[in-house]
Scaffold this motif. Structure first.
Motif, PDB file in Angstrom:
ATOM      1  N   GLY A 251      -4.496   8.758   3.107  1.00  0.00           N
ATOM      2  CA  GLY A 251      -4.474   7.455   3.481  1.00  0.00           C
ATOM      3  C   GLY A 251      -5.468   6.983   4.341  1.00  0.00           C
TER       4      GLY A 251
ATOM      5  N   GLU B  35      -2.277   2.249  -4.794  1.00  0.00           N
ATOM      6  CA  GLU B  35      -2.101   3.531  -4.611  1.00  0.00           C
ATOM      7  C   GLU B  35      -3.051   4.334  -3.870  1.00  0.00           C
ATOM      8  OE1 GLU B  35      -0.871   7.603  -6.973  1.00  0.00           O
ATOM      9  OE2 GLU B  35      -0.917   5.873  -8.122  1.00  0.00           O
ATOM     10  N   THR B  36      -2.991   5.031  -2.680  1.00  0.00           N
ATOM     11  CA  THR B  36      -3.900   5.693  -2.275  1.00  0.00           C
ATOM     12  C   THR B  36      -4.318   6.662  -2.937  1.00  0.00           C
ATOM     13  OG1 THR B  36      -2.605   7.254  -1.260  1.00  0.00           O
ATOM     14  CG2 THR B  36      -2.994   5.582   0.298  1.00  0.00           C
TER      15      THR B  36
ATOM     16  N   ALA C 262       1.353   5.310  -0.166  1.00  0.00           N
ATOM     17  CA  ALA C 262       0.919   6.857   0.103  1.00  0.00           C
ATOM     18  C   ALA C 262       2.183   7.606   0.108  1.00  0.00           C
ATOM     19  CB  ALA C 262       0.257   6.620   1.568  1.00  0.00           C
TER      20      ALA C 262
ATOM     21  N   LYS D 130      -1.325  10.253   6.154  1.00  0.00           N
ATOM     22  CA  LYS D 130      -0.422   9.345   5.413  1.00  0.00           C
ATOM     23  C   LYS D 130      -0.077   8.046   6.426  1.00  0.00           C
ATOM     24  CE  LYS D 130       0.145  12.489   1.771  1.00  0.00           C
ATOM     25  NZ  LYS D 130      -0.663  12.404   0.823  1.00  0.00           N
TER      26      LYS D 130
ATOM     27  N   LYS E 116       4.780   8.310  -5.623  1.00  0.00           N
ATOM     28  CA  LYS E 116       4.000   7.257  -5.635  1.00  0.00           C
ATOM     29  C   LYS E 116       4.084   6.258  -6.842  1.00  0.00           C
ATOM     30  CE  LYS E 116      -0.063   9.151  -4.373  1.00  0.00           C
ATOM     31  NZ  LYS E 116       0.475  10.460  -4.332  1.00  0.00           N
TER      32      LYS E 116
ATOM     33  N   THR F 165     -12.598   1.857  -6.800  1.00  0.00           N
ATOM     34  CA  THR F 165     -11.521   1.028  -5.745  1.00  0.00           C
ATOM     35  C   THR F 165     -11.992  -0.549  -5.670  1.00  0.00           C
ATOM     36  OG1 THR F 165     -10.946   3.083  -4.634  1.00  0.00           O
ATOM     37  CG2 THR F 165     -10.638   0.881  -3.504  1.00  0.00           C
TER      38      THR F 165
ATOM     39  N   HIS G 132       0.890  -1.175   0.028  1.00  0.00           N
ATOM     40  CA  HIS G 132       0.054   0.049   0.081  1.00  0.00           C
ATOM     41  C   HIS G 132       0.953   1.319   0.013  1.00  0.00           C
ATOM     42  CE1 HIS G 132      -4.018   1.739   1.935  1.00  0.00           C
ATOM     43  NE2 HIS G 132      -3.567   2.194   0.664  1.00  0.00           N
TER      44      HIS G 132
ATOM     45  N   ILE H 256      -2.326   4.448   6.744  1.00  0.00           N
ATOM     46  CA  ILE H 256      -2.236   3.009   6.163  1.00  0.00           C
ATOM     47  C   ILE H 256      -1.450   2.058   6.741  1.00  0.00           C
ATOM     48  CG2 ILE H 256      -2.386   4.427   3.699  1.00  0.00           C
ATOM     49  CD1 ILE H 256       0.590   3.504   3.189  1.00  0.00           C
TER      50      ILE H 256
ATOM     51  N   THR I 252      -9.051   3.105  -0.336  1.00  0.00           N
ATOM     52  CA  THR I 252      -8.085   2.001  -0.503  1.00  0.00           C
ATOM     53  C   THR I 252      -7.780   1.444   0.907  1.00  0.00           C
ATOM     54  OG1 THR I 252      -6.348   3.384  -0.467  1.00  0.00           O
ATOM     55  CG2 THR I 252      -7.011   2.957  -2.585  1.00  0.00           C
ATOM     56  N   ASN I 253      -8.079   2.129   2.201  1.00  0.00           N
ATOM     57  CA  ASN I 253      -7.567   1.816   3.285  1.00  0.00           C
ATOM     58  C   ASN I 253      -8.413   0.868   4.328  1.00  0.00           C
ATOM     59  OD1 ASN I 253      -5.367   2.053   4.975  1.00  0.00           O
ATOM     60  ND2 ASN I 253      -6.288   3.234   6.461  1.00  0.00           N
TER      61      ASN I 253
ATOM     62  N   ASP J  87      -8.870   7.297   3.262  1.00  0.00           N
ATOM     63  CA  ASP J  87      -9.017   6.907   1.528  1.00  0.00           C
ATOM     64  C   ASP J  87      -9.536   5.466   1.514  1.00  0.00           C
ATOM     65  OD1 ASP J  87      -7.886   7.634  -1.123  1.00  0.00           O
ATOM     66  OD2 ASP J  87      -7.282   5.836  -0.781  1.00  0.00           O
TER      67      ASP J  87
END
Length: 390
Positions: free
Chosen positions: A144, A139-140, A48, A181, A53, A121, A46, A184, A149-150, A147
């Motif tokens: 993070g 990638e966030t 951030a 950030k 990135k 996502t 993962h 994550i 993606t977390n 986000d």
């Protein structure tokens, strides 16, 4: 903000997600629960960071390819359209594959409550679950901690850099941005950061979740890289160490991968004397200026700039003025695009012009007298690339 090419899929499958930025994980968790939790995968990196990135992920993808490790990569924003944001082993998700994923998600009524980025996502997670790559590289989108993606429960964390960006969402201090950030970082996980990064918010998260922090020095000049710029040495270092925490890497294949990494919009040569680089904030603009000074000393420089109004556009302009002999300010269609007149009002050099993305012709930039760098927002670069079929 609009994700290019995504609206037709939403309309076709009756999913009325919202084109807004709205941090938070609750909506994601409700939909993923109904889908059987495709995000629960054991080998995830993962990533951030304010800058770096994309380059770090490019090195990781090249390292995977050199080792025949299958990977799924989810990145933003789109280069051309939505398909290139979801990639498995170098192949963007096809229209048929994205339709199949959307068909599955459309069966969940709560999907209509998502934002567009949350929906995309989830599309990535469902697609990766189906394709079953050995590692996911995620990638966030922004920040993070909150986000979309977390929602991944287990991952190796890479934080490439901390500087001021998205301050309206993440705050105006490095402590605030670092808090987002560092979100994550998962329990008992490995965390990889540059030795020069601002550490207090990262160390606080590491201590809270009992993670292991790896503070790294960049590779030296003996390591050959495909991407130009001294700052890429740190990105390559982070990529190698993150993957080494999951797989046994062969030194010769590492060497090969680092020489083959490629990323659009990072010192990308698109024609004779013309380059594209997504330097969209102060830190990335500073890196680009340093790279130009190193790679093209004494040569006349033309900067073509389109940027978002919520960025530090004056700071970016000042940096480019240090090396530019002439500048062109570009109007483009994004909802957050800065009007070029603002750059004209602030500009300190005499040689400048204004145009719009539709009239910026690549053929007019091929000037032997100048090295031209088309730079700024990735949304501007993506729109211009699509127009010119680059």
């Amino acid at each position: 903000m609009q994700i290019p090419g995504f609206a037709s899929y939403k309309e076709r499958h009756g999913i009325t997600s919202r084109s807004v930025i709205e941090p938070g994980l609750e909506r994601m968790e409700r939909v993923l629960d109904k889908l059987g939790h495709p995000e629960r995968f054991s080998k995830v990196v993962h990533v951030a960071g304010t800058n770096g990135k994309g380059s770090t992920i490019a090195f990781m993808k090249a390292l995977c390819e050199a080792h025949s490790i299958s990977y799924g990569a989810f990145q933003s924003p789109a280069i051309v359209d939505v398909h290139d944001q979801i990639v498995v082993d170098g192949q963007a998700i096809t229209s048929e594959e994205l339709d199949a994923v959307m068909t599955k998600i459309a069966q969940v009524p709560e999907a209509k409550e998502l934002t567009d980025f949350e929906l995309l996502t989830i599309c990535a997670f469902v697609h990766f679950q189906h394709k079953a790559p050995e590692v996911w590289i995620i990638e966030t989108g922004m920040g993070g901690r909150f986000d979309s993606t977390n929602v991944i429960p287990k991952s190796v964390a890479v934080i490439t850099s901390l500087s001021l960006d998205h301050t309206n969402f993440l705050g105006t201090t490095l402590d605030s941005i670092g808090y987002h950030k560092a979100g994550i970082i998962k329990s008992h996980s490995n965390v990889f950061v540059p030795s020069t990064i601002y550490l207090p918010p990262i160390e606080q998260q590491v201590n809270e979740v009992q993670a292991t922090l790896h503070s790294l020095e960049p590779f030296g000049s003996q390591v050959k890289l495909s991407l130009l710029g001294e700052h890429q040495r740190m990105n390559a270092t982070l990529a190698v160490h993150a993957l080494e925490s999951l797989f046994d890497l062969d030194p010769k294949k590492v060497e090969l991968g680092l020489k083959q990494a490629y990323i659009p919009f990072r010192m990308e040569k698109i024609a004779d004397n013309v380059y594209m680089d997504g330097a969209h904030n102060g830190a990335s603009a500073r890196s680009l200026v340093e790279t130009i000074r190193t790679e093209f000393p004494g040569q006349p420089i033309h900067i073509v700039l389109g940027i978002l109004k919520d960025k530090d556009f004056e700071g970016v302009l000042r940096l480019f003025e240090e090396i530019a002999d002439c500048m062109t300010f570009v109007e483009f269609s994004h909802e957050r695009a800065l009007e070029p007149i603002r750059l004209v009002e602030l500009c300190h050099i005499n040689e400048f012009s204004v145009t719009d993305v539709q009239n910026l012709d690549i053929n007019t930039l091929k000037n032997e007298k100048f090295k031209t760098f088309v730079t700024g927002s990735l949304y501007f670069l993506s729109e211009w690339r699509f127009k010119n079929r680059i």
